[in-house]
Design an enzyme around this catalytic site. Structure first.
Site, PDB file in Angstrom:
ATOM      1  N   GLU A   1       8.263  15.440   1.058  1.00  0.00           N
ATOM      2  CA  GLU A   1       8.501  13.939   1.181  1.00  0.00           C
ATOM      3  C   GLU A   1       9.697  13.714   0.607  1.00  0.00           C
ATOM      4  O   GLU A   1      10.117  13.774  -0.882  1.00  0.00           O
ATOM      5  CB  GLU A   1       7.569  13.139   0.308  1.00  0.00           C
ATOM      6  CG  GLU A   1       7.610  11.686   0.564  1.00  0.00           C
ATOM      7  CD  GLU A   1       6.450  11.164  -0.516  1.00  0.00           C
ATOM      8  OE1 GLU A   1       6.135  11.367  -1.666  1.00  0.00           O
ATOM      9  OE2 GLU A   1       5.839  10.191  -0.018  1.00  0.00           O
TER      10      GLU A   1
ATOM     11  N   GLU B   1      -4.259   7.506  -3.852  1.00  0.00           N
ATOM     12  CA  GLU B   1      -3.384   7.255  -2.691  1.00  0.00           C
ATOM     13  C   GLU B   1      -2.100   8.001  -3.041  1.00  0.00           C
ATOM     14  O   GLU B   1      -1.149   7.721  -4.120  1.00  0.00           O
ATOM     15  CB  GLU B   1      -3.324   5.772  -2.600  1.00  0.00           C
ATOM     16  CG  GLU B   1      -4.430   4.960  -2.510  1.00  0.00           C
ATOM     17  CD  GLU B   1      -4.968   4.983  -0.951  1.00  0.00           C
ATOM     18  OE1 GLU B   1      -4.390   5.659  -0.188  1.00  0.00           O
ATOM     19  OE2 GLU B   1      -6.088   4.452  -0.855  1.00  0.00           O
TER      20      GLU B   1
HETATM   21  P1  NAD Z   1       4.851   9.135  -9.778  1.00  0.00           P
HETATM   22  O1  NAD Z   1       3.566   9.836  -9.296  1.00  0.00           O
HETATM   23  O2  NAD Z   1       5.754   9.513 -10.321  1.00  0.00           O
HETATM   24  O3  NAD Z   1       4.463   7.733 -10.564  1.00  0.00           O
HETATM   25  C1  NAD Z   1       3.317   6.875 -10.118  1.00  0.00           C
HETATM   26  C2  NAD Z   1       2.741   6.265 -11.472  1.00  0.00           C
HETATM   27  O4  NAD Z   1       1.950   7.259 -12.340  1.00  0.00           O
HETATM   28  C3  NAD Z   1       3.628   5.689 -12.310  1.00  0.00           C
HETATM   29  O5  NAD Z   1       3.131   4.516 -13.208  1.00  0.00           O
HETATM   30  C4  NAD Z   1       3.796   6.814 -13.469  1.00  0.00           C
HETATM   31  O6  NAD Z   1       4.193   6.098 -14.727  1.00  0.00           O
HETATM   32  C5  NAD Z   1       2.654   7.321 -13.644  1.00  0.00           C
HETATM   33  N1  NAD Z   1       2.569   8.732 -14.192  1.00  0.00           N
HETATM   34  C6  NAD Z   1       3.391   9.710 -14.159  1.00  0.00           C
HETATM   35  N2  NAD Z   1       2.694  10.881 -14.628  1.00  0.00           N
HETATM   36  C7  NAD Z   1       1.619  10.461 -14.976  1.00  0.00           C
HETATM   37  C8  NAD Z   1       0.613  11.034 -15.392  1.00  0.00           C
HETATM   38  N3  NAD Z   1       0.764  12.466 -15.667  1.00  0.00           N
HETATM   39  N4  NAD Z   1      -0.570  10.700 -15.852  1.00  0.00           N
HETATM   40  C9  NAD Z   1      -0.701   9.241 -15.427  1.00  0.00           C
HETATM   41  N5  NAD Z   1       0.104   8.648 -14.875  1.00  0.00           N
HETATM   42  C10 NAD Z   1       1.240   9.179 -14.445  1.00  0.00           C
HETATM   43  O7  NAD Z   1       5.021   8.503  -8.356  1.00  0.00           O
HETATM   44  P2  NAD Z   1       6.451   7.510  -8.125  1.00  0.00           P
HETATM   45  O8  NAD Z   1       7.701   8.257  -8.093  1.00  0.00           O
HETATM   46  O9  NAD Z   1       6.264   6.238  -8.877  1.00  0.00           O
HETATM   47  O10 NAD Z   1       6.111   7.029  -6.672  1.00  0.00           O
HETATM   48  C11 NAD Z   1       6.174   7.683  -5.534  1.00  0.00           C
HETATM   49  C12 NAD Z   1       5.208   8.160  -5.021  1.00  0.00           C
HETATM   50  O11 NAD Z   1       4.162   7.333  -4.642  1.00  0.00           O
HETATM   51  C13 NAD Z   1       5.526   8.866  -3.545  1.00  0.00           C
HETATM   52  O12 NAD Z   1       4.882   9.903  -3.586  1.00  0.00           O
HETATM   53  C14 NAD Z   1       4.713   8.070  -2.587  1.00  0.00           C
HETATM   54  O13 NAD Z   1       4.287   8.455  -1.367  1.00  0.00           O
HETATM   55  C15 NAD Z   1       3.443   7.589  -3.256  1.00  0.00           C
HETATM   56  N6  NAD Z   1       2.877   6.191  -2.842  1.00  0.00           N
HETATM   57  C16 NAD Z   1       1.676   6.259  -2.243  1.00  0.00           C
HETATM   58  C17 NAD Z   1       1.101   5.221  -1.797  1.00  0.00           C
HETATM   59  C18 NAD Z   1      -0.269   5.244  -0.818  1.00  0.00           C
HETATM   60  O14 NAD Z   1      -0.872   4.267  -0.742  1.00  0.00           O
HETATM   61  N7  NAD Z   1      -0.499   6.620  -0.551  1.00  0.00           N
HETATM   62  C19 NAD Z   1       1.774   4.001  -1.688  1.00  0.00           C
HETATM   63  C20 NAD Z   1       2.949   3.776  -2.434  1.00  0.00           C
HETATM   64  C21 NAD Z   1       3.526   5.186  -3.187  1.00  0.00           C
END
Ligand code: NAD
Length: 792
Positions: free
Chosen positions: A396, A265
């Site tokens: 975004e 997601e």
């Molecule tokens: P992010 O991708 O930076 O981090 C998300 C999670 O992944 C965190 O727990 C982080 O620690 C972990 N992570 C980071 N690098 C990783 C790796 N290499 N391997 C595994 N895990 C890793 O995102 P964010 O900044 O925390 O959240 C914002 C993003 O989430 C936005 O792009 C938003 O649109 C998206 N989002 C999507 C939905 C949906 O349902 N589609 C819902 C909420 C947020």
């Protein structure tokens, strides 16, 4: 202090603070320092990092950075717990989920306050939206646990699920992940985002209190490295990720070839369409919720306003006025509209993107409203005067920034709305229901809200198209994402086909009249671009024909033709069914000829060859029958709205057929794809392609529109790589070796296409029980939920 008379005069808000004390006391009860929650116990804190209150910058607690050893311990605990948890009756699992739901309700204020402290979101939102939805998810899935065996016969849980979530809805994202996983009988290791671990830790304590068996839920805190350790752990059977598209792509690459289940997601840049006949005041209020809810840190935020030109000026003027009455401030003040962003780094990121937007020519409007002196606060912002290619329109921002553009006609609105690599959500405002319902199916997004916005419910699936990811959370689709067919675990590796008796010289002519099968692109036979032909050998090594050696250019032409035939998806299902029946009828008419061809290529007995043709005819019939039956549902969320779950084709599908079963191997994959409305590029068996090249004449006599079926012959692994890398392909199904399957999954990350690969396993496509049902239908479709309000 104002006098009452003065307050009546100015109508100013007074402070309405919520006490932080209960949440602070809870943190104190843990010494403001946390280890991991593994196997029903707290580990001693390891190397920690600080979780800060973004509204004040002050630390709230120290949280442990999860190591690979922590992850390993958690996986072992989850594995051990899986045996008994998955063996519980659905009723027993349902009771545990119910107990969690009740406990969340009983402690809802504590959760809400802790969430607002840790994340910065207004208490109004955490109290009235996040936490009630969390409880709702556990209630809803308690019911699924109990009805699972009836609704999903022959499905089993994956096993141990690794779940990684972002910081914008910390507890809600946890609920979206954990509730369906547990209902299905999986056990989990969940990693909250590093900025917002605290409500997940409180949730762990709740699991303990309600007597959830140890090891069923494990919470491991940490940042990207901890996430990577989860993704890479061989003991995990499925990864469910919510976060940025960038990390989602990295996870897709890291899980390629492992056979782990995967749902993603990801991000969005969702359009918010306002037509000239909209109720403008409502549309403005909706917009406030769309883009300033949770400071705009919402994956499905309506961050791209598209307003009809005839009302643009009036709308923008009213919007600016409304923006100037928004209140930014202490998240624990109950009369605040906009709280703090999650962390200073996010504030900087938003500022940089806004600067870039202005540098590219955008006009920035920020109302002159007060901001707290310290903390991660930003004013709501509106950028106008932008064009579709500007970075603020394509990227975004994930902050309180709206970009606005205008359109003239509904067609232009749809084109602008879909002009994005994402496809998460969309909002349509119009008082004309015919117009709204005409536009909704045309928008490429997983959720469409009509005259409303940011509505969520556990019974209604949520998830994206395109680079917003794949898989759904919530609804029946969301349950399905945590289950797989029981028979998959018994699949055995394919037996390598016997090598041809002798390598043929490409110049050896076949006996009889020269037969060089061409490709089939856009409804016409086409010569291969390469100018090379490959011999096709019979079972004894003799050359029995030649086919063209397809290359990148042939694939490009075929994909282009398929994209030109996307209208197949909007044709009435009844019409598609008739064409599939007609294909079956015409194939049956020539069954002897096709059986003979199978024999010539494979050496199959006459009876087996005849059976393969008969099974192919029957398979076409089966999916002709499905075309108008595999459809959607109408959900009743607990608001005055219905959500119409529409089953839609995904787009252009590429199929690389297995080496075995020259005819049925292709038909088994082709039939469900076509039935659901996806045009196809098909690469038939490399060694036995002639059954499919013979099919052109059948296709041509069966009223299949040009471009709906395109056939490219050649080396299936080479062509699969080209197809995986092609952004015009939306889905790729590949039947082949484990190594090639891994290559295909890795190569598909460009546009995050959905893949199905056989990973060198022997799928028996002749098995009607397994393959005449929804196994491939589910993979050839995606569900769009259209929310339609009713009542006054
Ligand atoms: P992010 O991708 O930076 O981090 C998300 C999670 O992944 C965190 O727990 C982080 O620690 C972990 N992570 C980071 N690098 C990783 C790796 N290499 N391997 C595994 N895990 C890793 O995102 P964010 O900044 O925390 O959240 C914002 C993003 O989430 C936005 O792009 C938003 O649109 C998206 N989002 C999507 C939905 C949906 O349902 N589609 C819902 C909420 C947020």
């Amino acid at each position: 202090m104002n006098k009452i008379a003065q307050i009546f005069e100015t109508l100013e808000y007074g402070p309405a603070p919520e006490s932080a004390q209960p949440a602070l006391d809870w943190l104190k009860s843990h010494g403001n320092k946390f280890g991991q929650y593994i196997d029903g116990k707290w580990t001693a804190p390891g190397k920690t990092f600080s979780s800060d209150n973004p509204a004040t910058g002050k630390p709230l607690a120290e949280v442990t950075e999860g190591t690979a050893e922590d992850v390993d311990k958690a996986v072992k605990a989850a594995r051990a717990a899986f045996k008994t948890w998955s063996a519980l009756s659905g009723y027993e699992r349902g009771k545990h989920l119910y107990a969690i739901a009740r406990a969340i309700q009983k402690h809802s204020r504590l959760f809400a306050v802790l969430e607002s402290l840790d994340n910065g979101k207004p208490i109004r939102e955490s109290r009235d939206i996040d936490i009630p939805l969390v409880a709702r998810h556990f209630y809803h899935h308690a019911g699924w646990a109990q009805h699972l065996s009836r609704e999903f016969p022959d499905q089993v849980p994956y096993g141990v699920c690794g779940q990684i979530i972002p910081w914008n809805f910390p507890l809600l994202m946890l609920a979206w992940k954990i509730a369906p996983a547990l209902a299905a009988g999986n056990t989990v290791i969940l990693k909250p985002a590093e900025f917002t671990s605290l409500t997940a830790l409180l949730f762990a304590e709740i699991c303990d209190r309600v007597g959830l068996p140890k090891g069923v839920v494990n919470i491991v805190t940490g940042a990207g490295d901890t996430g990577q350790a989860i993704v890479g752990h061989p003991g995990i059977d499925k990864i469910a990720f919510t976060g940025s598209t960038e990390v989602g792509k990295a996870i897709r690459a890291a899980t390629a070839g492992t056979g782990k289940g995967l749902s993603l997601e990801l991000g969005g840049k969702s359009p918010y369409l306002v037509f000239e006949d909209a109720d403008i005041d409502s549309a403005i209020e909706g917009l406030v919720d769309a883009i300033w809810f949770n400071q705009g840190q919402v994956c499905c935020a309506g961050s791209r306003l598209l307003v009809q030109e005839s009302i643009e000026e009036r709308f923008i003027e009213k919007l600016k006025k409304r923006m100037s009455s928004l209140r930014v401030g202490d998240p624990l003040d109950k009369a605040i509209d906009i709280g703090a962003l999650v962390a200073p780094v996010q504030v900087e990121r938003v500022r940089d993107l806004v600067k870039k937007g202005v540098a590219e020519g955008g006009s920035l409007y920020e109302p002159d409203i007060d901001l707290p002196k310290t903390g991660c606060f930003l004013r709501p912002a509106l950028i106008t005067n932008v064009s579709p290619a500007n970075s603020v329109v394509t990227e975004e921002i994930f902050g309180p920034v709206l970009v606005a553009m205008s359109f003239r006609t509904p067609e232009e609105a749809v084109a602008l709305a879909n002009n994005t690599k994402y496809g998460l959500a969309s909002t349509i405002w119009s008082e004309n229901i015919n117009l709204a319902l005409d536009i909704a199916p045309k928008i490429k997004a997983g959720v469409v809200w009509i005259n409303g916005t940011n509505q969520f419910d556990a019974a209604v699936g949520f998830g994206g198209y395109r680079e917003s990811g794949f898989g759904r959370e919530g609804g029946k689709e969301g349950m399905a994402a945590y289950l797989k067919p029981a028979w998959e675990k018994d699949l055995k590796p394919t037996v390598a086909p016997k090598a041809a008796a002798k390598a043929a010289n490409p110049l050896d002519a076949a006996s009889g009249i020269d037969q060089t099968a061409k490709m089939y692109v856009g409804g016409k036979q086409a010569r291969p671009d390469s100018g090379y032909s490959t011999p096709v050998l019979g079972p004894n090594g003799a050359q029995i024909g030649e086919v063209g050696e397809g290359n990148r250019k042939d694939i490009r032409n075929a994909v282009e033709a398929a994209r030109g035939a996307l209208g197949w998806g909007t044709m009435a299902a009844h019409s598609r069914a008739q064409i599939l029946y007609f294909l079956a009828e015409n194939l049956d008419y020539r069954r002897d000829e096709f059986a003979e061809r199978i024999r010539a290529q494979t050496g199959a007995t006459a009876a087996n060859a005849a059976n393969e043709v008969a099974a192919s005819v029957e398979r076409l019939f089966a999916f002709a029958g499905w075309a108008d039956k595999y459809d959607g549902a109408v959900h009743n969320p607990p608001t005055r709205a219905i959500a119409a779950a529409m089953v839609e084709p995904i787009g252009v599908m590429a199929i690389v057929a297995p080496a075995e079963l020259p005819l049925l191997g292709s038909v088994a994959l082709l039939a469900p794809t076509l039935a659901m409305g996806n045009p196809v590029v098909l690469v038939p068996s490399t060694s036995h392609p002639l059954s499919i090249t013979d099919l052109y004449q059948v296709i041509e006599t069966s009223d299949v529109p040009a471009g709906v079926i395109n056939i490219v012959t050649g080396d299936s692994e080479v062509l699969a790589k080209t197809l995986a890398e092609h952004d015009g392909v939306d889905v790729l199904w590949f039947a082949g070796s484990a190594d090639a399957s891994k290559m295909v999954e890795k190569a598909s990350i460009g546009n995050l296409k959905q893949t199905w690969t056989s990973r060198g396993l022997a799928y028996d496509f002749a098995d009607k029980q397994k393959f005449e049902g929804d196994y491939f239908l589910r993979r050839a479709t995606q569900v769009k939920n259209v929310w339609v309000p009713y009542g006054a």
